[in-house]
Scaffold this motif. Structure first.
Motif, PDB file in Angstrom:
ATOM      1  N   ALA A 148      47.693  31.749  40.217  1.00  0.00           N
ATOM      2  CA  ALA A 148      48.468  32.054  41.423  1.00  0.00           C
ATOM      3  C   ALA A 148      48.299  33.520  41.809  1.00  0.00           C
ATOM      4  O   ALA A 148      48.217  33.858  42.996  1.00  0.00           O
ATOM      5  CB  ALA A 148      49.942  31.730  41.190  1.00  0.00           C
ATOM      6  N   ALA A 149      48.250  34.399  40.804  1.00  0.00           N
ATOM      7  CA  ALA A 149      48.049  35.824  41.083  1.00  0.00           C
ATOM      8  C   ALA A 149      46.685  36.069  41.707  1.00  0.00           C
ATOM      9  O   ALA A 149      46.535  36.919  42.604  1.00  0.00           O
ATOM     10  CB  ALA A 149      48.198  36.636  39.800  1.00  0.00           C
ATOM     11  N   ALA A 150      45.679  35.323  41.240  1.00  0.00           N
ATOM     12  CA  ALA A 150      44.337  35.476  41.805  1.00  0.00           C
ATOM     13  C   ALA A 150      44.304  35.093  43.287  1.00  0.00           C
ATOM     14  O   ALA A 150      43.519  35.645  44.067  1.00  0.00           O
ATOM     15  CB  ALA A 150      43.345  34.623  41.019  1.00  0.00           C
ATOM     16  N   VAL A 151      45.153  34.160  43.670  1.00  0.00           N
ATOM     17  CA  VAL A 151      45.188  33.691  45.060  1.00  0.00           C
ATOM     18  C   VAL A 151      46.073  34.585  45.933  1.00  0.00           C
ATOM     19  O   VAL A 151      45.717  34.924  47.071  1.00  0.00           O
ATOM     20  CB  VAL A 151      45.694  32.234  45.113  1.00  0.00           C
ATOM     21  CG1 VAL A 151      45.904  31.798  46.568  1.00  0.00           C
ATOM     22  CG2 VAL A 151      44.715  31.305  44.415  1.00  0.00           C
ATOM     23  N   HIS A 152      47.231  34.978  45.403  1.00  0.00           N
ATOM     24  CA  HIS A 152      48.252  35.612  46.243  1.00  0.00           C
ATOM     25  C   HIS A 152      48.373  37.123  46.086  1.00  0.00           C
ATOM     26  O   HIS A 152      49.099  37.748  46.862  1.00  0.00           O
ATOM     27  CB  HIS A 152      49.620  34.984  45.942  1.00  0.00           C
ATOM     28  CG  HIS A 152      49.700  33.527  46.239  1.00  0.00           C
ATOM     29  ND1 HIS A 152      49.664  33.022  47.523  1.00  0.00           N
ATOM     30  CD2 HIS A 152      49.807  32.445  45.413  1.00  0.00           C
ATOM     31  CE1 HIS A 152      49.749  31.706  47.484  1.00  0.00           C
ATOM     32  NE2 HIS A 152      49.825  31.326  46.222  1.00  0.00           N
ATOM     33  N   ARG A 153      47.690  37.712  45.138  1.00  0.00           N
ATOM     34  CA  ARG A 153      47.904  39.139  44.878  1.00  0.00           C
ATOM     35  C   ARG A 153      47.556  39.985  46.098  1.00  0.00           C
ATOM     36  O   ARG A 153      46.635  39.704  46.870  1.00  0.00           O
ATOM     37  CB  ARG A 153      47.099  39.576  43.660  1.00  0.00           C
ATOM     38  CG  ARG A 153      45.576  39.470  43.793  1.00  0.00           C
ATOM     39  CD  ARG A 153      44.969  40.711  44.386  1.00  0.00           C
ATOM     40  NE  ARG A 153      43.512  40.682  44.397  1.00  0.00           N
ATOM     41  CZ  ARG A 153      42.774  41.495  45.126  1.00  0.00           C
ATOM     42  NH1 ARG A 153      43.343  42.370  45.934  1.00  0.00           N
ATOM     43  NH2 ARG A 153      41.458  41.435  45.077  1.00  0.00           N
ATOM     44  N   GLY A 154      48.334  41.075  46.245  1.00  0.00           N
ATOM     45  CA  GLY A 154      48.029  42.058  47.269  1.00  0.00           C
ATOM     46  C   GLY A 154      47.370  43.270  46.629  1.00  0.00           C
ATOM     47  O   GLY A 154      47.192  43.320  45.409  1.00  0.00           O
ATOM     48  N   GLU A 155      47.040  44.245  47.428  1.00  0.00           N
ATOM     49  CA  GLU A 155      46.392  45.442  46.886  1.00  0.00           C
ATOM     50  C   GLU A 155      47.335  46.215  45.967  1.00  0.00           C
ATOM     51  O   GLU A 155      46.914  46.769  44.957  1.00  0.00           O
ATOM     52  CB  GLU A 155      45.905  46.337  48.027  1.00  0.00           C
ATOM     53  CG  GLU A 155      44.756  45.731  48.826  1.00  0.00           C
ATOM     54  CD  GLU A 155      43.580  45.361  47.936  1.00  0.00           C
ATOM     55  OE1 GLU A 155      43.201  46.179  47.076  1.00  0.00           O
ATOM     56  OE2 GLU A 155      43.036  44.245  48.100  1.00  0.00           O
ATOM     57  N   ASP A 156      48.624  46.261  46.315  1.00  0.00           N
ATOM     58  CA  ASP A 156      49.598  46.941  45.451  1.00  0.00           C
ATOM     59  C   ASP A 156      49.733  46.209  44.117  1.00  0.00           C
ATOM     60  O   ASP A 156      49.868  46.845  43.063  1.00  0.00           O
ATOM     61  CB  ASP A 156      50.960  47.024  46.138  1.00  0.00           C
ATOM     62  CG  ASP A 156      50.968  48.009  47.298  1.00  0.00           C
ATOM     63  OD1 ASP A 156      50.032  48.848  47.365  1.00  0.00           O
ATOM     64  OD2 ASP A 156      51.892  47.943  48.127  1.00  0.00           O
ATOM     65  N   ASP A 157      49.714  44.875  44.172  1.00  0.00           N
ATOM     66  CA  ASP A 157      49.782  44.088  42.936  1.00  0.00           C
ATOM     67  C   ASP A 157      48.595  44.409  42.037  1.00  0.00           C
ATOM     68  O   ASP A 157      48.744  44.625  40.828  1.00  0.00           O
ATOM     69  CB  ASP A 157      49.770  42.584  43.257  1.00  0.00           C
ATOM     70  CG  ASP A 157      51.005  42.134  44.007  1.00  0.00           C
ATOM     71  OD1 ASP A 157      52.102  42.591  43.657  1.00  0.00           O
ATOM     72  OD2 ASP A 157      50.855  41.321  44.928  1.00  0.00           O
ATOM     73  N   LEU A 158      47.396  44.426  42.640  1.00  0.00           N
ATOM     74  CA  LEU A 158      46.190  44.690  41.856  1.00  0.00           C
ATOM     75  C   LEU A 158      46.227  46.087  41.257  1.00  0.00           C
ATOM     76  O   LEU A 158      45.839  46.287  40.094  1.00  0.00           O
ATOM     77  CB  LEU A 158      44.949  44.525  42.734  1.00  0.00           C
ATOM     78  CG  LEU A 158      43.603  44.758  42.031  1.00  0.00           C
ATOM     79  CD1 LEU A 158      43.432  43.777  40.873  1.00  0.00           C
ATOM     80  CD2 LEU A 158      42.454  44.613  43.026  1.00  0.00           C
TER      81      LEU A 158
END
Length: 245
Positions: free
Chosen positions: A110-120
């Motif tokens: 789910a993180a691979a699909v929904h992550r944003g730049e701040d998340d990364l």
């Protein structure tokens, strides 16, 4: 302006509700010391006994924690958080790990699909800090940075309920990481899973993220097996020593 409900019980309940809303809104974060009794009396427009009863009730549920001579602190972010903390105190390590790993495996793709730049950025920052703590032979910092990495991945999933559940068990997750650390070794299966997971999330590759999450599960399970083996060996050695005496 103070409220004048019909009964004292209702007044206490309303005061409890106002404190809960201050916590759930983030105005009072976990770890914060809440305002002093006199400040709450003034802010809520109620008597000292009402504030004391409300605080005592929330300490009983686990939402607040009274520290003698130091004030009262926020211990959990919600009733769910407090309930899980009480339950986790009675949970075995293997059960905590099962829940932890299940959440992490679901969060990875789910993180691979929904992550944003701040998340990364948060994920990569935690990964780098984790690596530095490992290279610096700082176990305490390593545990904290490893936990921060997994929290960042779960938060990037875009699922607020999953994030809340994971945040509710972070203290137990930290304990599980610390417990397994002496049994972890670079040669264990999936030892590079954190790097692989971060890379998969950066590439937005949910399949690779799932694979990395399962590799991490193998690492944890191997560390658990090693820990059990070491405990058994220690017990056998102790029994042998007792027999010689």
């Amino acid at each position: 302006m103070s409220e004048t409900p019909r009964t004292g019980a209702t007044l206490v309940q309303r005061t409890i509700g106002r404190i809960e809303r201050s916590i759930e809104s983030g105005e009072w974060a976990v770890g914060d010391r809440i305002p002093a009794e006199g400040q709450l009396v003034e802010a809520f427009g109620v008597g000292r006994n009402t504030v004391r009863e409300a605080v005592r009730a929330l300490c009983h549920t686990g939402l607040l924690e009274a520290r003698r001579g130091d004030g009262t602190y926020v211990r959990a972010a919600s009733d769910l958080n407090a309930a899980l903390r009480r339950r986790l105190r009675r949970a075995e390590l293997k059960h905590v790990l099962q829940v932890r790993l299940a959440l992490e495996r679901e969060a990875a793709p789910a993180a691979a699909v929904h992550r944003g730049e701040d998340d990364l950025a948060r994920i990569l920052s935690a990964l780098l800090a984790r690596r530095r703590a490992d290279e610096g032979n700082d176990p305490a910092a390593f545990v904290d940075r490893d936990l921060e990495f997994h929290r960042a991945v779960v938060a990037a999933s875009g699922n607020p309920l999953m994030t809340d559940l994971y945040e509710s068990i972070t203290a137990s997750v930290r304990d599980s990481i610390a417990s397994l650390l002496p049994s972890w070794a670079p040669e264990l299966p999936g030892a590079c899973a954190h790097d692989d997971l971060a890379e998969a999330i950066a590439r937005r590759d949910p399949e690779a993220a799932t694979k990395a999450a399962w590799a991490h599960t193998e690492t944890v399970e191997a560390a658990m097996a090693r820990m059990a083996e070491q405990a058994e060996q220690a017990e056998q050695a102790e029994q042998a020593e007792s027999g010689e005496e």
